[in-house]
Structures are given as C-alpha cells and as structure tokens.
Design a protein around this motif. Structure first.
Motif, short mmCIF file in Angstrom:
data_model
loop_
_atom_site.label_atom_id
_atom_site.label_comp_id
_atom_site.label_asym_id
_atom_site.label_seq_id
_atom_site.Cartn_x
_atom_site.Cartn_y
_atom_site.Cartn_z
N ARG A 83 -13.26 18.09 -3.97
CA ARG A 83 -14.11 16.99 -3.45
C ARG A 83 -14.42 17.21 -1.97
NH1 ARG A 83 -9.99 14.07 -6.22
NH2 ARG A 83 -9.04 13.60 -4.22
N HIS A 84 -14.06 18.40 -1.46
CA HIS A 84 -14.24 18.74 -0.04
C HIS A 84 -13.50 17.74 0.85
CE1 HIS A 84 -17.12 21.58 -1.53
NE2 HIS A 84 -17.76 20.60 -2.13
N GLU A 85 -12.32 17.31 0.39
CA GLU A 85 -11.49 16.41 1.20
C GLU A 85 -10.28 17.17 1.71
OE1 GLU A 85 -12.32 12.58 -1.69
OE2 GLU A 85 -10.26 13.19 -1.31
N ARG A 86 -9.60 16.58 2.70
CA ARG A 86 -8.38 17.19 3.25
C ARG A 86 -7.24 17.10 2.24
NH1 ARG A 86 -6.87 13.63 8.23
NH2 ARG A 86 -5.11 15.04 8.20
N ARG A 87 -6.39 18.15 2.27
CA ARG A 87 -5.12 18.00 1.55
C ARG A 87 -4.01 18.52 2.47
NH1 ARG A 87 -4.34 21.18 -3.86
NH2 ARG A 87 -3.53 22.65 -2.33
N ASP A 88 -4.18 18.19 3.75
CA ASP A 88 -3.22 18.72 4.72
C ASP A 88 -2.23 17.65 5.17
OD1 ASP A 88 -4.97 17.15 6.05
OD2 ASP A 88 -5.53 18.60 7.59
N LEU A 89 -2.10 16.59 4.37
CA LEU A 89 -1.13 15.55 4.72
C LEU A 89 0.27 16.01 4.34
CD1 LEU A 89 -3.18 12.50 3.42
CD2 LEU A 89 -2.79 13.14 5.80
N SER A 90 1.25 15.25 4.79
CA SER A 90 2.63 15.52 4.39
C SER A 90 2.95 14.52 3.28
CB SER A 90 3.53 15.31 5.61
OG SER A 90 4.86 15.44 5.22
N TYR A 91 3.24 15.03 2.10
CA TYR A 91 3.33 14.14 0.93
C TYR A 91 4.76 13.71 0.62
CZ TYR A 91 -1.55 15.08 0.23
OH TYR A 91 -2.90 15.15 0.43
N VAL A 92 4.87 12.47 0.21
CA VAL A 92 6.15 11.92 -0.23
C VAL A 92 6.04 11.67 -1.73
CG1 VAL A 92 7.78 10.01 0.00
CG2 VAL A 92 6.57 10.88 2.03
N ALA A 93 6.69 12.51 -2.52
CA ALA A 93 6.60 12.40 -3.99
C ALA A 93 7.47 11.23 -4.45
CB ALA A 93 7.06 13.69 -4.63
N ILE A 94 6.87 10.34 -5.26
CA ILE A 94 7.58 9.12 -5.65
C ILE A 94 7.86 9.05 -7.15
CG2 ILE A 94 6.72 7.78 -3.67
CD1 ILE A 94 4.59 6.58 -5.54
N SER A 95 7.43 10.09 -7.89
CA SER A 95 7.50 9.95 -9.35
C SER A 95 8.91 10.11 -9.93
CB SER A 95 6.55 10.95 -10.01
OG SER A 95 6.93 12.25 -9.66
N LYS A 96 9.88 10.49 -9.09
CA LYS A 96 11.25 10.60 -9.62
C LYS A 96 12.06 9.33 -9.34
CE LYS A 96 11.92 15.56 -9.89
NZ LYS A 96 12.36 16.74 -9.15
N ILE A 97 11.44 8.34 -8.73
CA ILE A 97 12.19 7.11 -8.40
C ILE A 97 12.29 6.24 -9.67
CG2 ILE A 97 12.21 5.03 -6.94
CD1 ILE A 97 10.56 6.65 -4.88
N ASP A 98 13.50 6.09 -10.16
CA ASP A 98 13.71 5.40 -11.45
C ASP A 98 13.03 4.04 -11.50
OD1 ASP A 98 15.14 7.43 -12.49
OD2 ASP A 98 17.11 6.62 -11.93
N GLU A 99 13.20 3.27 -10.42
CA GLU A 99 12.66 1.91 -10.42
C GLU A 99 11.15 1.91 -10.65
OE1 GLU A 99 13.30 -0.31 -6.74
OE2 GLU A 99 11.58 -1.54 -7.32
N LEU A 100 10.46 2.91 -10.12
CA LEU A 100 9.00 2.95 -10.24
C LEU A 100 8.55 3.42 -11.62
CD1 LEU A 100 7.91 4.34 -6.73
CD2 LEU A 100 8.27 1.98 -7.43
N ARG A 101 9.51 3.89 -12.43
CA ARG A 101 9.16 4.39 -13.77
C ARG A 101 9.45 3.37 -14.86
NH1 ARG A 101 8.62 10.36 -14.32
NH2 ARG A 101 7.72 9.38 -16.14
N ARG A 102 9.93 2.19 -14.45
CA ARG A 102 10.34 1.19 -15.45
C ARG A 102 9.15 0.38 -15.95
NH1 ARG A 102 15.93 -1.29 -14.93
NH2 ARG A 102 14.87 -2.86 -16.20
N LEU A 103 9.19 0.05 -17.24
CA LEU A 103 8.22 -0.90 -17.79
C LEU A 103 9.03 -1.95 -18.54
CD1 LEU A 103 4.86 -0.08 -19.51
CD2 LEU A 103 6.34 -1.86 -20.38
N ASP A 104 9.01 -3.19 -18.07
CA ASP A 104 9.82 -4.24 -18.69
C ASP A 104 8.92 -5.30 -19.31
OD1 ASP A 104 12.43 -3.27 -17.94
OD2 ASP A 104 11.88 -3.78 -15.88
#
Ligand code: FAD
Ligand code: FES
Ligand code: FES
Lengths: 286, 152
Positions: free
Chosen positions: A44-65
């Motif tokens: 998309r001709h956008e930047r990807r030079d940020l410093s990323y914080v991966a959140i997909s391994k955080i158990d709480e964020l993976r819950r569906l109740d």
C-alpha cells in the motif's frame, strides 16, 4: 525508533506488558495482532518501520465468553474462531456470517477482530458493520485505565486513540433479535466486498418490526448506520420488496468511494438489492 | 537476535529480522522451497503452510510470530519418501500442470480432510477459495479430491 531496549518486535506476554511496551515506544510503536494488514503495508506504499508489540499470545485477548446477557470477545479472537463459536447463536448471526465469509480460510485463521476494527484505512472490513448492527461496544485499555465506548464512537476517534492504548475486548449484548450480513464480492469468494449491508431487528409476536439497525460497509470510507432506512422499517412486517423500495428512496444518503474494484456509483446502486436480501434472510429465520 | 521454531519436526534457529515473512525464511534460509511466493498479499494461497496444524499464508506471517511454534510445509507430507493419500490421488488423476499453486492446495486440503474426511464437492470448493490456480480450471483437481473423500 525501537523501544528502550532496542527491540523492533516484542512478543508481549500479558496485557500489562503490552501496554508498558507500547507506552515505551510512543508514536514509534504499534500493536501487531494477526499481522495480515501490517504485513501488506509495503504493497500500500505505507511505512512498516514501526516497532511492533505482538499481542496475539496474550491469553486474555484470545478469550471468547458467552455469558447470559452478553458475549465478550477478546481483541485477538480470529475470524475463524468467531465463526465457529458464534455459528449456533441466532442473535449473533450477522457477526458469524461476516466472519465466515470474509477473506479466505487461511487468512481467517490469523486475522483478528481487533485488527479488523483498528485497520482504519480498510473500508471493506466485514466485522465492523456487523458489530454496529448488533449494538456492540468496545473496551479500550491504556496506561491510564480503561474506557468503554460504542463501535460508532470508536470509529470516530480510532485514528486518535493514542499509540499506548489497545482494544481489549468487544462486547455484544444478547437480545432476542434476528440478524443477517449480506456482502457483495465481485467474484464468489476471495476478494473484498464492493458493498455490505448488516441488518438486525426485533419483532413483536405478530411479526411487526419493533426496532431495526442497518449498517452499511465498504460503500463509504467508514462503515455507518443507515438511520433513515431503520426508521422506515419499524412498524411494518418484514417485507423484502418494500424494504428495497425504501432503500432506493434513501440511497442519496451515501456517497460511494471510488476504487479499482468498483466505481462509487455502483456501490450505492447495489444497496437496495442487498437490503432486499437482508430482509429476506431475516424472514427465513424463525 | 535468534529465534527458535520447529519446522517439519526439526528444531530450527533463524537469525532473520522478526518481521521477515515466514515464507522467505523457509525458502531462503532453510532451503524448503515447496511453499511458493506469488502475490505476497494473502490472495493466491501458493505459500500456505501449517502453523500448529492450521493452514496460514506464510507470506503474511512475520517470523517473530512463530517463535516456539510448529511449522509444517509441503515437504512434510511425504517425509518418509511415500506420498500421502492426497498426493497419490492427485497423481493418479494427473491433475498437476505447472505446479505453482499445488503446495498450497495440498496443505489446505490436508487439514480440511482431517476435519471433513467425507466432504462433498461443494464443501471442497469452498475450502479452496483462497487458492488460485491459473492452469487446471479447478475441475480436475476437485474431481480428485472428491474421489479421495469417497474412498474414506
Ligand atoms: C487476502 C485478504 C483478503 C481479506 N479479505 C477480507 C474481507 O473480505 N473482509 C474482512 O473483513 N477482512 C478481510 N481481510 C482481513 C483484513 O484485511 C485485515 O487484514 C484484518 O482484519 C486485520 O486483522 P489483523 O489481526 O491481521 O491486524 P494487524 O495487521 O495485526 O493490525 C491491523 C491494524 O490494527 C492495529 N491493531 C491490531 N489489533 C489491535 C488492538 N487490539 N488494539 C489496537 N490496535 C490494534 C495494528 O496496529 C494495525 O494498525 C483480508 C485479508 C487478506 C490478507
Ligand atoms: S504468496 Fe502468499 S498468498 Fe500469495
Ligand atoms: S497448476 Fe499451474 S497454477 Fe495451478
């Protein structure tokens, strides 16, 4: 600029860790969930030079109740998990249909609900109109505490929520409604929808519409409710032809966005047909 | 920085940048060239591999996300030198033409048949919506997949 310890990529282990890492990075950082939007930034001709914080391994964020009065969906629940968990709940049909028909199976295994809501330049996001029509709310978490807001409000402020805040979860109220999500891709599958109509309605015992929510996605840059049409559906029984006629009357409300896959006028032109199909889908749910 | 992952049952370490697409690490560093790179957009499915048993498009998975996880590529399907039943039926039906799309199609169908061994034709087509094939016209490969479903 990377975080203090020089990392370009930090795999957060908890929500507190993620928020601290994002605060550390400030405007040089961003959350990374399924990465299916971020990884395509160069295309998309956008930047990807940020410093990323991966959140997909955080158990709480993976819950569906699934609770008695609401469904709580962690921001990193994937489209595939949404489809399989909500498929049997009639009151959430619009969201399950949005999840199961978006993208393709391999992308649905990683793309998340939080990423779908936060990719602000992505007009064709399927989950967004579905969540609007189900009156969903979001919880945003940051170093200074949490805040709850409607999806509509979130869409107004999302580009300015600040780099140190995260969508933590999505809350969908459980009410006795019918709902449907109708999308028009140009091929049968695989490409972005040209236009989307998500509809939810509650009916009285004689089948008259008591309340209606219509949300339109992919037509304008940001999905939104179609309030004029909602008002015209209330007080009548579900009638696909009448609903399409009303949609035709109010179509002037929308200014379609131009795009390589479809011109703006076409996105608006197809709305009455999508409304007719959405009302028909509600009629078929008993 | 080095990053550990398990590829086709073997422990591996990569020194690539965490945002490097997994497919590039597999092909350029580990010399597993089964997964192909075509669109780099998640649309064509040629780069599909399994992560923890689920098919994903490896062009959009940053290496940092697979730390400690299990990756399987098309090379693992015939690891002991013997073709899997899916590979065999594709060969019997003489489906493959240029082969660019095939590693992805095999990985998608392998996990799909694990969950739906007796799938119908329509379900097989839906499972393949993320795999573009420019050569076969799809019908012959769907015929082969249907034949496999009928055998089980
Ligand atoms: C080929 C293809 C086809 C697709 N087709 C469709 C389609 O038809 N319909 C559809 O709806 N989607 C579709 N998608 C998915 C969609 O385009 C997005 O890629 C996806 O929803 C983003 O989710 P993600 O988890 O991968 O987000 P990421 O790429 O990880 O992040 C996207 C953005 O959101 C931010 N972010 C992510 N999570 C959070 C959070 N919890 N809090 C704050 N910020 C956050 C990131 O910083 C980034 O700015 C498709 C994707 C592909 C690759
Ligand atoms: S190269 Fe990954 S989907 Fe096309
Ligand atoms: S066999 Fe050539 S692309 Fe499928």
């Amino acid at each position: 600029m990377p975080g203090q310890n020089g990392e370009r990529f930090h795999a957060a282990t908890s929500l507190t860790d993620a928020i601290a890492a994002l605060a550390d990075r400030g405007s040089a950082g961003a959350a990374l969930a399924g990465a299916t939007w971020i990884m395509r930034a160069p295309l998309r001709h956008e930047r990807r030079d940020l410093s990323y914080v991966a959140i997909s391994k955080i158990d709480e964020l993976r819950r569906l109740d699934i609770l008695d009065r609401e469904i709580s969906i962690g921001a990193c629940v994937t489209h595939a998990e949404l489809a399989s968990s909500l498929g049997s709940l009639p009151e959430c049909r619009a969201l399950a249909q949005a999840a199961v028909n978006s993208a393709n199976p391999a992308v649905r295994n990683v793309a998340t609900i939080g990423g779908n809501l936060c990719a602000s330049a992505f007009a064709a996001a399927d989950l967004v109109p579905a969540l609007i029509c189900l009156d969903a709310e979001l919880e945003i978490e940051g170093a200074k505490g949490s805040e709850r807001m409607t999806v509509k409000r979130f869409l107004e402020v999302r580009t300015g929520i600040g780099p140190d805040r995260l969508v933590r979860r999505v809350i969908v109220p459980r009410t006795a409604r019918r709902s449907a999500h109708i999308r028009l891709p140009l091929r049968k599958a695989g490409d972005y929808p040209v236009a989307i109509v998500s509809l939810a309605a509650t009916l009285n015992p004689t089948g008259v519409v008591e309340s209606a929510r219509v949300a339109v996605g992919s037509v304008e840059p940001v999905a939104r409710r179609w309030e004029q049409l909602e008002t015209s559906l209330v007080g009548h029984s579900l009638d696909p032809r009448r609903a399409a006629e009303q949609a035709e009357r109010f179509c002037g409300d929308f200014l379609g966005r131009e795009g390589v896959e479809a011109p703006g006028w076409y996105r608006v032109k197809v709305l009455p047909s999508l409304v007719r199909r959405a009302v028909l889908a509600l009629q078929e749910q008993s | 920085m080095s990053l550990r992952l398990v590829v086709n049952g073997e422990d591996r370490v990569s020194r690539a940048e965490p945002l490097t697409p997994l497919v590039d690490v597999l092909r350029d560093e580990f010399h597993l060239t089964g997964a192909k790179v075509a669109c780099r957009e998640g649309f064509c499915g040629a780069c599909t591999v399994h992560i923890d048993g689920q098919p994903v498009v490896s062009c959009l998975v940053p290496l940092g996300m697979v730390e400690g996880r299990e990756v399987r590529t098309v090379e693992s399907l015939a690891a002991a030198g013997e073709l899997s039943p899916l590979q065999r039926i594709m060969e019997e039906h003489d489906v493959v033409q240029c082969g660019m799309c095939f590693p992805g199609i095999l990985m998608v169908l392998t996990s799909f048949f694990r969950e739906h061994p007796r799938a119908e034709r329509g379900e097989i087509k839906v499972a393949l919506v993320g795999n573009i094939c420019r050569c076969t016209g799809y019908e012959r490969l769907v015929d082969a997949a249907v034949a496999l479903a009928k055998r089980s």
